[in-house]
Design a protein around this motif. Structure first.
Motif, PDB file in Angstrom:
ATOM      1  N   VAL A   1       0.870  -1.172   0.000  1.00 35.31           N
ATOM      2  CA  VAL A   1       0.000   0.000   0.000  1.00 35.31           C
ATOM      3  C   VAL A   1       0.906   1.220   0.000  1.00 35.31           C
ATOM      4  CG1 VAL A   1      -1.765   1.311   1.238  1.00 35.31           C
ATOM      5  CG2 VAL A   1      -1.839  -1.201   1.246  1.00 35.31           C
ATOM      6  N   THR A   2       0.725   2.126  -0.958  1.00 35.85           N
ATOM      7  CA  THR A   2       1.674   3.227  -1.091  1.00 35.85           C
ATOM      8  C   THR A   2       1.033   4.412  -1.792  1.00 35.85           C
ATOM      9  OG1 THR A   2       3.937   3.758  -1.825  1.00 35.85           O
ATOM     10  CG2 THR A   2       2.569   2.485  -3.351  1.00 35.85           C
ATOM     11  N   ASP A   3       1.714   5.549  -1.741  1.00 33.74           N
ATOM     12  CA  ASP A   3       1.400   6.672  -2.627  1.00 33.74           C
ATOM     13  C   ASP A   3       2.658   7.116  -3.365  1.00 33.74           C
ATOM     14  OD1 ASP A   3       2.822   7.962  -0.627  1.00 33.74           O
ATOM     15  OD2 ASP A   3       1.121   9.106   0.136  1.00 33.74           O
ATOM     16  N   SER A   4       3.705   6.319  -3.268  1.00 32.34           N
ATOM     17  CA  SER A   4       4.990   6.622  -3.889  1.00 32.34           C
ATOM     18  C   SER A   4       5.048   6.114  -5.321  1.00 32.34           C
ATOM     19  CB  SER A   4       6.118   5.970  -3.075  1.00 32.34           C
ATOM     20  OG  SER A   4       7.289   5.813  -3.843  1.00 32.34           O
ATOM     21  N   ALA A   5       5.559   6.962  -6.220  1.00 30.74           N
ATOM     22  CA  ALA A   5       5.708   6.538  -7.609  1.00 30.74           C
ATOM     23  C   ALA A   5       6.706   5.388  -7.726  1.00 30.74           C
ATOM     24  CB  ALA A   5       6.165   7.722  -8.458  1.00 30.74           C
ATOM     25  N   GLY A   6       7.842   5.512  -7.063  1.00 29.01           N
ATOM     26  CA  GLY A   6       8.864   4.488  -7.176  1.00 29.01           C
ATOM     27  C   GLY A   6       8.456   3.145  -6.610  1.00 29.01           C
ATOM     28  N   VAL A   7       7.764   3.147  -5.481  1.00 30.01           N
ATOM     29  CA  VAL A   7       7.353   1.884  -4.859  1.00 30.01           C
ATOM     30  C   VAL A   7       6.320   1.167  -5.721  1.00 30.01           C
ATOM     31  CG1 VAL A   7       6.249   0.854  -2.834  1.00 30.01           C
ATOM     32  CG2 VAL A   7       7.947   2.662  -2.537  1.00 30.01           C
ATOM     33  N   GLN A   8       5.432   1.916  -6.381  1.00 25.46           N
ATOM     34  CA  GLN A   8       4.477   1.282  -7.310  1.00 25.46           C
ATOM     35  C   GLN A   8       5.217   0.459  -8.361  1.00 25.46           C
ATOM     36  OE1 GLN A   8       1.439   3.982  -9.066  1.00 25.46           O
ATOM     37  NE2 GLN A   8       2.254   5.500  -7.644  1.00 25.46           N
ATOM     38  N   LYS A   9       6.242   1.071  -8.926  1.00 27.06           N
ATOM     39  CA  LYS A   9       7.006   0.433  -9.994  1.00 27.06           C
ATOM     40  C   LYS A   9       7.798  -0.756  -9.462  1.00 27.06           C
ATOM     41  CE  LYS A   9      10.274   2.924 -11.355  1.00 27.06           C
ATOM     42  NZ  LYS A   9      10.967   4.083 -11.913  1.00 27.06           N
ATOM     43  N   GLU A  10       8.416  -0.608  -8.292  1.00 29.28           N
ATOM     44  CA  GLU A  10       9.182  -1.707  -7.712  1.00 29.28           C
ATOM     45  C   GLU A  10       8.274  -2.890  -7.415  1.00 29.28           C
ATOM     46  OE1 GLU A  10      12.739   0.939  -5.627  1.00 29.28           O
ATOM     47  OE2 GLU A  10      10.866   0.555  -4.547  1.00 29.28           O
ATOM     48  N   ALA A  11       7.084  -2.618  -6.872  1.00 33.50           N
ATOM     49  CA  ALA A  11       6.137  -3.701  -6.599  1.00 33.50           C
ATOM     50  C   ALA A  11       5.760  -4.419  -7.886  1.00 33.50           C
ATOM     51  CB  ALA A  11       4.894  -3.149  -5.901  1.00 33.50           C
ATOM     52  N   TYR A  12       5.552  -3.666  -8.945  1.00 32.16           N
ATOM     53  CA  TYR A  12       5.170  -4.270 -10.229  1.00 32.16           C
ATOM     54  C   TYR A  12       6.272  -5.190 -10.748  1.00 32.16           C
ATOM     55  CZ  TYR A  12       3.530  -4.597 -15.071  1.00 32.16           C
ATOM     56  OH  TYR A  12       3.101  -5.068 -16.289  1.00 32.16           O
ATOM     57  N   VAL A  13       7.495  -4.704 -10.752  1.00 40.42           N
ATOM     58  CA  VAL A  13       8.609  -5.514 -11.247  1.00 40.42           C
ATOM     59  C   VAL A  13       8.805  -6.749 -10.373  1.00 40.42           C
ATOM     60  CG1 VAL A  13      11.092  -5.524 -11.717  1.00 40.42           C
ATOM     61  CG2 VAL A  13       9.723  -3.516 -12.303  1.00 40.42           C
ATOM     62  N   LEU A  14       8.569  -6.613  -9.071  1.00 37.32           N
ATOM     63  CA  LEU A  14       8.740  -7.737  -8.146  1.00 37.32           C
ATOM     64  C   LEU A  14       7.556  -8.706  -8.162  1.00 37.32           C
ATOM     65  CD1 LEU A  14      10.222  -5.742  -5.132  1.00 37.32           C
ATOM     66  CD2 LEU A  14      11.444  -7.412  -6.529  1.00 37.32           C
ATOM     67  N   GLY A  15       6.468  -8.333  -8.817  1.00 38.43           N
ATOM     68  CA  GLY A  15       5.302  -9.203  -8.874  1.00 38.43           C
ATOM     69  C   GLY A  15       4.507  -9.246  -7.589  1.00 38.43           C
ATOM     70  N   VAL A  16       4.409  -8.091  -6.910  1.00 40.29           N
ATOM     71  CA  VAL A  16       3.648  -7.980  -5.666  1.00 40.29           C
ATOM     72  C   VAL A  16       2.453  -7.062  -5.904  1.00 40.29           C
ATOM     73  CG1 VAL A  16       3.718  -7.307  -3.234  1.00 40.29           C
ATOM     74  CG2 VAL A  16       5.754  -8.285  -4.320  1.00 40.29           C
ATOM     75  N   PRO A  17       1.226  -7.490  -5.617  1.00 44.03           N
ATOM     76  CA  PRO A  17       0.063  -6.621  -5.830  1.00 44.03           C
ATOM     77  C   PRO A  17       0.199  -5.319  -5.046  1.00 44.03           C
ATOM     78  CG  PRO A  17      -0.632  -8.873  -5.390  1.00 44.03           C
ATOM     79  CD  PRO A  17       0.835  -8.829  -5.108  1.00 44.03           C
ATOM     80  N   CYS A  18      -0.114  -4.213  -5.703  1.00 51.57           N
ATOM     81  CA  CYS A  18       0.059  -2.894  -5.100  1.00 51.57           C
ATOM     82  C   CYS A  18      -1.271  -2.153  -5.102  1.00 51.57           C
ATOM     83  CB  CYS A  18       1.100  -2.100  -5.890  1.00 51.57           C
ATOM     84  SG  CYS A  18       1.428  -0.439  -5.256  1.00 51.57           S
ATOM     85  N   THR A  19      -1.548  -1.459  -4.007  1.00 53.18           N
ATOM     86  CA  THR A  19      -2.704  -0.573  -3.914  1.00 53.18           C
ATOM     87  C   THR A  19      -2.186   0.833  -3.694  1.00 53.18           C
ATOM     88  OG1 THR A  19      -4.003  -2.350  -2.895  1.00 53.18           O
ATOM     89  CG2 THR A  19      -4.858  -0.097  -2.710  1.00 53.18           C
ATOM     90  N   THR A  20      -2.542   1.751  -4.583  1.00 55.14           N
ATOM     91  CA  THR A  20      -1.998   3.110  -4.546  1.00 55.14           C
ATOM     92  C   THR A  20      -3.063   4.079  -4.053  1.00 55.14           C
ATOM     93  OG1 THR A  20      -0.431   2.639  -6.320  1.00 55.14           O
ATOM     94  CG2 THR A  20      -0.987   4.945  -5.942  1.00 55.14           C
ATOM     95  N   LEU A  21      -2.762   4.760  -2.965  1.00 48.04           N
ATOM     96  CA  LEU A  21      -3.709   5.666  -2.322  1.00 48.04           C
ATOM     97  C   LEU A  21      -3.703   7.029  -3.016  1.00 48.04           C
ATOM     98  CD1 LEU A  21      -3.016   4.675   1.373  1.00 48.04           C
ATOM     99  CD2 LEU A  21      -5.248   4.593   0.245  1.00 48.04           C
ATOM    100  N   ARG A  22      -4.083   7.012  -4.283  1.00 45.43           N
ATOM    101  CA  ARG A  22      -4.150   8.222  -5.092  1.00 45.43           C
ATOM    102  C   ARG A  22      -5.224   8.034  -6.149  1.00 45.43           C
ATOM    103  NH1 ARG A  22       1.866   8.950  -7.178  1.00 45.43           N
ATOM    104  NH2 ARG A  22       0.762  10.292  -8.642  1.00 45.43           N
ATOM    105  N   THR A  23      -5.557   9.124  -6.823  1.00 46.52           N
ATOM    106  CA  THR A  23      -6.550   9.047  -7.902  1.00 46.52           C
ATOM    107  C   THR A  23      -5.891   8.890  -9.261  1.00 46.52           C
ATOM    108  OG1 THR A  23      -6.570  11.469  -8.079  1.00 46.52           O
ATOM    109  CG2 THR A  23      -8.214  10.463  -6.632  1.00 46.52           C
ATOM    110  N   GLU A  24      -4.549   8.966  -9.306  1.00 43.70           N
ATOM    111  CA  GLU A  24      -3.840   8.885 -10.574  1.00 43.70           C
ATOM    112  C   GLU A  24      -2.439   8.313 -10.322  1.00 43.70           C
ATOM    113  OE1 GLU A  24      -2.238  11.565  -8.282  1.00 43.70           O
ATOM    114  OE2 GLU A  24      -4.216  12.151  -8.998  1.00 43.70           O
ATOM    115  N   THR A  25      -1.786   7.904 -11.404  1.00 45.75           N
ATOM    116  CA  THR A  25      -0.407   7.435 -11.297  1.00 45.75           C
ATOM    117  C   THR A  25       0.390   7.904 -12.508  1.00 45.75           C
ATOM    118  OG1 THR A  25       1.060   5.504 -11.175  1.00 45.75           O
ATOM    119  CG2 THR A  25      -1.026   5.209 -12.365  1.00 45.75           C
ATOM    120  N   GLU A  26       1.655   8.216 -12.280  1.00 47.95           N
ATOM    121  CA  GLU A  26       2.552   8.563 -13.381  1.00 47.95           C
ATOM    122  C   GLU A  26       3.140   7.316 -14.034  1.00 47.95           C
ATOM    123  OE1 GLU A  26       2.996   8.487  -9.823  1.00 47.95           O
ATOM    124  OE2 GLU A  26       3.565  10.590  -9.992  1.00 47.95           O
TER     125      GLU A  26
END
Length: 350
Positions: free
Chosen positions: A274-299
């Motif tokens: 669970v994050t609002d960080s741009a970098g952590v979203q990407k790291e979770a994706y590459v690592l294959g871990v489901p991510c929930t982003t506490l924002r209305t948008e993502t870069e």
């Protein structure tokens, strides 16, 4: 070839590490400027010791209370450094006030600048990072895009002539980190439990400076059935103290900032993020871990593919989303194969 890299935040040091190694391999002369106050080298020890992060050559020591003042002070302090070195290239990284000040200073001195991680857009102009990205991209001479989507966005803004697709330098470092952790796992800190657990990070102004919202997010995390490791940066800690929000309640375990390798290992072993960080979203994706982003948008819209990352503006959604299973959908490699730094150096030389 003489290159000056200007960095001011921890994510920028992460981006710098693979670029610095590639510049060193090429035989280029490289000067590193740190705009901020002295930092704790221990927090970056693994980047220095294992991944070739070079020592900082120039410390500007800027520590301003506002974005406007910080940008102005970096402009003033950086100008004589760049004027004195006259590099072939000035490198700016990411989307901070340092990024913007770097390309503006280079432009004022008629020095060539390149923006590493160009072309990201959240389309939320209330975010200072978004304003910095747009201004940096429209000022820099060379735009080093991490993804095809970034290339397309820059083309839509009339910047295709300055744009090169190179891949994502953070993925370069992440791939190297995974290899290091496979060969030499690091000891788990006592405060980090065995899996399953959820990793959470909070840094965006909208989430941590609104007391009611911060309280609602922490309450939702506290109700999860797994331990939640809330990696707490100093700004989040100060805001929580100021507003009387307890960061150690229910399932939530407050964890101090981790080194880079500790963070990657902790993310890799998590059941969810669970994050609002741009970098952590990407790291979770590459690592294959489901991510929930506490924002209305993502870069990083690439992370939304197949539901690997889900945007959730309402903290009440966390109960259903934070522990969802990993999608049975291949993620591909939208951020490149780990050769972005070499591609960047090749573009600078060319």
């Amino acid at each position: 070839m003489l290159v000056v890299s200007v960095v001011g935040s921890r994510p920028q040091f992460v981006k710098l590490a693979p670029v610095a190694r590639a510049l060193d391999d090429s035989g280029a002369e490289h000067v590193v400027v740190h705009t901020g106050p002295p930092y704790l080298r221990a927090m970056y020890a693994d980047l220095f010791d294992r991944f070739g992060l070079p020592d900082v050559n120039v410390h500007l020591g800027v520590a301003a209370p506002s974005a406007a003042q910080e940008t102005a002070e970096v402009l003033v302090a950086l100008e004589p450094v760049l004027a004195g070195t006259r590099p072939d290239w000035v490198l700016a990284y990411g989307d901070t006030d340092t990024t913007l000040a770097t390309v503006l200073t280079a432009a004022n001195l008629r020095l060539a600048s390149a923006h590493v991680e160009a072309g990201l857009r959240s389309y939320n102009r209330t975010m200072p990072q978004e304003r910095n990205r747009i201004a940096a991209d429209h000022t820099a001479d060379l735009l080093l895009a991490p993804t095809e989507g970034a290339v397309q966005r820059l083309a839509g803004e009339g910047l295709s002539g300055r744009t090169r697709l190179v891949g994502d330098v953070m993925v370069d470092l992440l791939i190297a980190a995974l290899a290091t952790l496979t060969a030499h796992p690091i000891a788990r800190r006592e405060l980090i439990p065995e899996p399953p657990y959820v990793v959470a990070t909070l840094q965006r102004t909208a989430n941590i400076e609104d007391p009611a919202r911060l309280r609602a997010i922490v309450a939702a995390l506290a109700d999860l059935p797994y331990d939640v490791l809330l990696v707490t940066n100093p700004r989040l800690f100060r805001q929580a103290q100021q507003h009387g929000v307890d960061l150690q309640r229910g399932a939530v375990r407050r964890v101090p900032p981790l080194t880079y390798l500790e963070m990657i290992q902790t993310l890799r072993d998590a059941a969810g993020v669970v994050t609002d960080s741009a970098g952590v979203q990407k790291e979770a994706y590459v690592l294959g871990v489901p991510c929930t982003t506490l924002r209305t948008e993502t870069e990083w819209p690439e992370t939304l593919h197949g539901g690997w990352n889900v945007l959730a503006s309402d903290p009440a959604q966390l109960g259903d989303l934070a522990l969802r299973s990993a999608p049975d959908i291949d993620r591909g490699a939208p951020f490149g194969s780990g050769a972005a730094a070499a591609a960047i150096v090749a573009e600078l030389a060319r």
